[in-house]
Design a protein around this motif. Structure first.
Motif, short mmCIF file in Angstrom:
data_model
loop_
_atom_site.label_atom_id
_atom_site.label_comp_id
_atom_site.label_asym_id
_atom_site.label_seq_id
_atom_site.Cartn_x
_atom_site.Cartn_y
_atom_site.Cartn_z
N GLY A 192 -19.98 65.65 -31.71
CA GLY A 192 -20.62 66.81 -32.34
C GLY A 192 -21.31 67.69 -31.32
O GLY A 192 -21.15 68.92 -31.34
N ALA A 193 -22.05 67.08 -30.41
CA ALA A 193 -22.72 67.86 -29.36
C ALA A 193 -21.69 68.56 -28.47
O ALA A 193 -21.84 69.73 -28.15
N ALA A 194 -20.64 67.84 -28.10
CA ALA A 194 -19.61 68.42 -27.24
C ALA A 194 -18.92 69.59 -27.95
O ALA A 194 -18.62 70.61 -27.31
N ALA A 195 -18.66 69.46 -29.24
CA ALA A 195 -17.99 70.53 -29.97
C ALA A 195 -18.82 71.81 -29.96
O ALA A 195 -18.28 72.91 -29.79
N TYR A 196 -20.12 71.68 -30.14
CA TYR A 196 -20.98 72.86 -30.12
C TYR A 196 -21.06 73.47 -28.73
O TYR A 196 -21.07 74.68 -28.56
N VAL A 197 -21.14 72.63 -27.71
CA VAL A 197 -21.19 73.14 -26.33
C VAL A 197 -19.88 73.87 -26.00
O VAL A 197 -19.90 74.96 -25.43
N VAL A 198 -18.76 73.29 -26.36
CA VAL A 198 -17.45 73.92 -26.10
C VAL A 198 -17.35 75.24 -26.87
O VAL A 198 -16.81 76.22 -26.34
N ALA A 199 -17.87 75.29 -28.08
CA ALA A 199 -17.82 76.53 -28.86
C ALA A 199 -18.58 77.66 -28.18
O ALA A 199 -18.19 78.82 -28.27
N VAL A 200 -19.66 77.32 -27.48
CA VAL A 200 -20.43 78.35 -26.77
C VAL A 200 -19.69 78.77 -25.51
O VAL A 200 -19.64 79.97 -25.19
#
Length: 147
Positions: free
Chosen positions: A137-145
């Motif tokens: 979940g954290a990685a997905a948000y970081v990648v989205a940014v």
């Protein structure tokens, strides 16, 4: 008699809350889509989701996790698995308020405690699912940014 807090549970709770609020900041303040380049996306929703994440964390780490760990490692393993699975189904439906991250953290904390008992497979599943939800979940948000 004061309740003695396990430092590992406190650490997991803090990490889960940081991931939840950080993801909500990315989602509601920074934006996760290219069309959101015009500044703050939805600060009101960020405030609501941050307060809800804090409330979930207080409930889970202030009441549920201590209660279940006092009842023994078998109970902690079972409850940890329930929390970890709930962070995925139906948790993902409530990702916009940070729910899955805090519930996954509770599952992880309970699973860590449950490893001391006979339900080691349930405890390991709780730890694995909880950690996976937090990390992915954290990685997905970081990648989205970044994208």
């Amino acid at each position: 008699m004061p309740v003695r807090r396990d430092p590992n549970v406190v650490l997991v709770g803090i990490v889960a809350l940081v991931v939840a609020v950080g993801a909500m900041a990315i989602d509601h303040l920074v934006g996760t889509e290219r069309a959101d380049d015009d500044g703050l996306v939805d600060p009101t929703m960020f405030a609501i989701s941050a307060v809800l994440s804090l409330a979930f964390a207080a409930l889970l780490f202030g009441w549920l996790v201590p209660r279940e760990t006092r009842k023994g490692p078998e109970r902690a393993a079972r409850s940890g698995l329930v929390c970890s699975v709930a962070s995925v189904v139906p948790g993902i439906a409530f990702i916009w308020v940070g729910f899955p991250f805090v519930v996954a953290g509770a599952g992880l904390a309970l699973g860590l405690d449950g490893r001391r008992g006979r339900r080691r497979i349930e405890a390991a599943a709780a730890v694995g699912i909880g950690a996976l939800v937090l990390v992915l979940g954290a990685a997905a948000y970081v990648v989205a940014v970044i994208r």
